[in-house]
Motif scaffolding. Structure first.
Motif, PDB file in Angstrom:
ATOM      1  N   GLY A  13       1.336  58.714 -27.584  1.00 13.21           N
ATOM      2  CA  GLY A  13       2.296  58.027 -27.083  1.00 13.21           C
ATOM      3  C   GLY A  13       3.331  57.666 -27.955  1.00 13.21           C
ATOM      4  O   GLY A  13       4.703  57.728 -27.578  1.00 13.21           O
ATOM      5  N   TRP A  14       3.004  57.594 -29.271  1.00 12.75           N
ATOM      6  CA  TRP A  14       4.169  57.203 -30.184  1.00 12.75           C
ATOM      7  C   TRP A  14       4.927  58.785 -30.473  1.00 12.75           C
ATOM      8  O   TRP A  14       6.277  58.675 -30.422  1.00 12.75           O
ATOM      9  N   LEU A  15       4.506  59.748 -30.400  1.00 13.95           N
ATOM     10  CA  LEU A  15       5.194  60.958 -30.380  1.00 13.95           C
ATOM     11  C   LEU A  15       6.200  61.189 -29.307  1.00 13.95           C
ATOM     12  O   LEU A  15       7.276  61.684 -29.489  1.00 13.95           O
ATOM     13  N   ALA A  16       5.533  60.869 -28.204  1.00 10.06           N
ATOM     14  CA  ALA A  16       6.272  60.939 -26.946  1.00 10.06           C
ATOM     15  C   ALA A  16       7.540  60.298 -26.980  1.00 10.06           C
ATOM     16  O   ALA A  16       8.725  60.447 -26.666  1.00 10.06           O
ATOM     17  N   THR A  17       7.540  58.940 -27.227  1.00 14.80           N
ATOM     18  CA  THR A  17       8.641  57.863 -27.132  1.00 14.80           C
ATOM     19  C   THR A  17       9.613  58.393 -28.285  1.00 14.80           C
ATOM     20  O   THR A  17      10.767  58.448 -27.971  1.00 14.80           O
ATOM     21  N   LEU A  18       8.925  58.730 -29.346  1.00 15.18           N
ATOM     22  CA  LEU A  18       9.965  59.037 -30.320  1.00 15.18           C
ATOM     23  C   LEU A  18      10.600  60.330 -29.810  1.00 15.18           C
ATOM     24  O   LEU A  18      11.888  60.483 -30.064  1.00 15.18           O
ATOM     25  N   ALA A  19      10.183  61.412 -29.427  1.00 13.75           N
ATOM     26  CA  ALA A  19      10.755  62.697 -28.949  1.00 13.75           C
ATOM     27  C   ALA A  19      11.812  62.388 -27.584  1.00 13.75           C
ATOM     28  O   ALA A  19      12.671  62.936 -27.616  1.00 13.75           O
ATOM     29  N   TYR A  20      11.498  61.382 -26.906  1.00 14.18           N
ATOM     30  CA  TYR A  20      12.591  61.108 -25.896  1.00 14.18           C
ATOM     31  C   TYR A  20      13.606  60.192 -26.409  1.00 14.18           C
ATOM     32  O   TYR A  20      14.793  60.427 -26.077  1.00 14.18           O
ATOM     33  N   VAL A  42       8.887  50.447 -26.772  1.00 13.56           N
ATOM     34  CA  VAL A  42       7.779  51.215 -26.504  1.00 13.56           C
ATOM     35  C   VAL A  42       7.549  51.941 -28.011  1.00 13.56           C
ATOM     36  O   VAL A  42       6.348  51.961 -28.354  1.00 13.56           O
ATOM     37  N   GLY A  43       8.517  52.587 -28.496  1.00 11.76           N
ATOM     38  CA  GLY A  43       8.239  53.106 -29.930  1.00 11.76           C
ATOM     39  C   GLY A  43       7.890  52.180 -30.955  1.00 11.76           C
ATOM     40  O   GLY A  43       6.868  52.435 -31.794  1.00 11.76           O
ATOM     41  N   TRP A  44       8.496  51.227 -31.093  1.00  9.25           N
ATOM     42  CA  TRP A  44       8.092  50.265 -32.181  1.00  9.25           C
ATOM     43  C   TRP A  44       6.638  49.658 -31.576  1.00  9.25           C
ATOM     44  O   TRP A  44       5.684  49.283 -32.478  1.00  9.25           O
ATOM     45  N   PHE A  45       6.498  49.667 -30.414  1.00 15.00           N
ATOM     46  CA  PHE A  45       5.179  48.994 -29.970  1.00 15.00           C
ATOM     47  C   PHE A  45       4.007  50.093 -30.513  1.00 15.00           C
ATOM     48  O   PHE A  45       2.760  49.527 -31.001  1.00 15.00           O
ATOM     49  N   PHE A  46       4.010  51.239 -30.345  1.00 21.54           N
ATOM     50  CA  PHE A  46       3.123  52.306 -30.638  1.00 21.54           C
ATOM     51  C   PHE A  46       2.912  52.119 -32.425  1.00 21.54           C
ATOM     52  O   PHE A  46       1.758  52.378 -32.666  1.00 21.54           O
ATOM     53  N   GLY A  47       4.174  51.928 -32.959  1.00 26.84           N
ATOM     54  CA  GLY A  47       4.080  51.691 -34.582  1.00 26.84           C
ATOM     55  C   GLY A  47       3.309  50.565 -34.837  1.00 26.84           C
ATOM     56  O   GLY A  47       2.403  50.613 -35.757  1.00 26.84           O
ATOM     57  N   LEU A  48       3.536  49.762 -34.223  1.00 30.82           N
ATOM     58  CA  LEU A  48       2.614  48.277 -34.382  1.00 30.82           C
ATOM     59  C   LEU A  48       1.066  48.388 -34.204  1.00 30.82           C
ATOM     60  O   LEU A  48       0.487  47.843 -35.117  1.00 30.82           O
ATOM     61  N   ILE A  49       0.926  49.164 -33.070  1.00 31.57           N
ATOM     62  CA  ILE A  49      -0.638  49.442 -33.010  1.00 31.57           C
ATOM     63  C   ILE A  49      -1.000  50.304 -34.254  1.00 31.57           C
ATOM     64  O   ILE A  49      -2.217  49.803 -34.399  1.00 31.57           O
ATOM     65  N   ALA A  50      -0.387  51.310 -34.372  1.00 29.61           N
ATOM     66  CA  ALA A  50      -1.052  52.093 -35.646  1.00 29.61           C
ATOM     67  C   ALA A  50      -1.239  51.285 -36.725  1.00 29.61           C
ATOM     68  O   ALA A  50      -2.140  51.414 -37.380  1.00 29.61           O
ATOM     69  N   THR A  51      -0.105  50.444 -36.930  1.00 30.18           N
ATOM     70  CA  THR A  51      -0.141  49.679 -38.312  1.00 30.18           C
ATOM     71  C   THR A  51      -1.402  48.702 -38.072  1.00 30.18           C
ATOM     72  O   THR A  51      -1.963  48.246 -39.215  1.00 30.18           O
ATOM     73  N   ALA A  52      -1.635  47.996 -36.909  1.00 25.64           N
ATOM     74  CA  ALA A  52      -2.405  47.237 -36.660  1.00 25.64           C
ATOM     75  C   ALA A  52      -4.029  47.745 -36.754  1.00 25.64           C
ATOM     76  O   ALA A  52      -4.915  46.971 -37.394  1.00 25.64           O
TER      77      ALA A  52
END
Length: 274
Positions: free
Chosen positions: A36-43, A60-70
């Motif tokens: 999900g993070w890579l898809a949002t980043l590519a888009y 959404v990209g920031w959301f996936f980054g926050l999930i990874a950090t969490a």
């Protein structure tokens, strides 16, 4: 940094959820977060390449980054030595921030031709400034030289004038002393009496110093002659000799006598009396 963050997130999810669920399921969960993070980043990168921007995609990209950090922070909290995992827990957010900075850089990026043109303009401006400074320095040096030459010439003229005035003053003083001598007048009278008998000359020096100008009154023209007076004067001058004078001689004597009349009036009077 993005690749390292995705590997760390996948590893932590597999280790964290591997004890409570099958490893394949934990692997799917980790790949879902990274995918999900890579898809949002590519888009988001595709929109940026088109000169567009989408706030939901960025969120959404920031959301996936926050999930990874969490996930990384939660895993570090369950470890006996959480320092190492906490040290890498900021990598997902840092990677996302670097992508943001890279997008800002792309918005201001210039082509090689534009950069070359800018460098040429800057170099031309520096050249013009250097030439202007050199011209001003040269003009200042020239003006300084000219002023120095003028000052020196003026000083020389002043010294020559002062020396000349001093020499004239001494000569004038010598002449005045000689004239005021006891035997000077008698000697000069003795010499000139043979040339101009019975005349006693006065030996006076001219005035040395400023002289007040003597006003000279302007000549005022006399009253205009009437035709009768003009005819009488012309006739008198014409018949003053025998034979009668010509017009040219009469006109010369008329004006020599101080009379004034225009050439037209004088010739008309000549015709009337002749």
């Amino acid at each position: 940094m993005t690749a390292v963050s995705m590997v760390l997130t996948l590893a932590v999810v597999v280790m964290w959820l591997g004890g409570s669920m099958p490893v394949l399921v934990a692997l799917v969960v980790g790949l879902g977060i990274d995918g999900g993070w890579l898809a949002t980043l590519a888009y988001e990168r595709r929109l940026a390449a088109q000169g567009d921007h989408s706030a939901p995609v960025t969120a959404v990209g920031w959301f996936f980054g926050l999930i990874a950090t969490a996930v990384l922070i939660a895993h570090a909290a369950g470890e006996q030595s959480p320092g190492a995992w906490l040290a890498v827990a900021w990598l997902p957010l840092a990677a996302k921030a670097l992508w943001l900075v890279h997008g800002l850089w792309e918005r201001t990026a210039l082509t090689g031709a534009a950069l070359h043109s800018i460098q040429g303009i800057q170099q031309e401006a520096r050249d013009d400034a250097a030439v202007a400074r050199a011209r001003l320095r040269a003009e200042a040096a020239t003006e300084e030289t000219r002023l120095t030459a003028v000052t020196q010439a003026g000083a020389r003229v002043a010294r020559v004038q002062a020396k000349t005035a001093q020499t004239l003053s001494r000569a004038w003083s010598t002449l005045e002393t000689t004239r005021a001598g006891k035997d000077t007048g008698r000697a000069l009278t003795c010499v000139t009496s043979r040339v101009t008998p019975d005349v006693t000359p006065t030996w006076e020096l001219p005035v040395w110093g400023p002289v007040e100008p003597v006003p000279v009154p302007a000549l005022e023209p006399g009253p205009a002659l009437t035709d009768a007076e003009l005819d009488r004067l012309v006739d008198d001058i014409r018949t003053s000799e025998t034979p009668a004078l010509s017009y040219r001689d009469m006109a010369i004597r008329f004006r020599s006598a101080g009379h004034s009349a225009s050439e037209v009036r004088l010739r008309a009077a000549w015709k009337r009396v002749a």
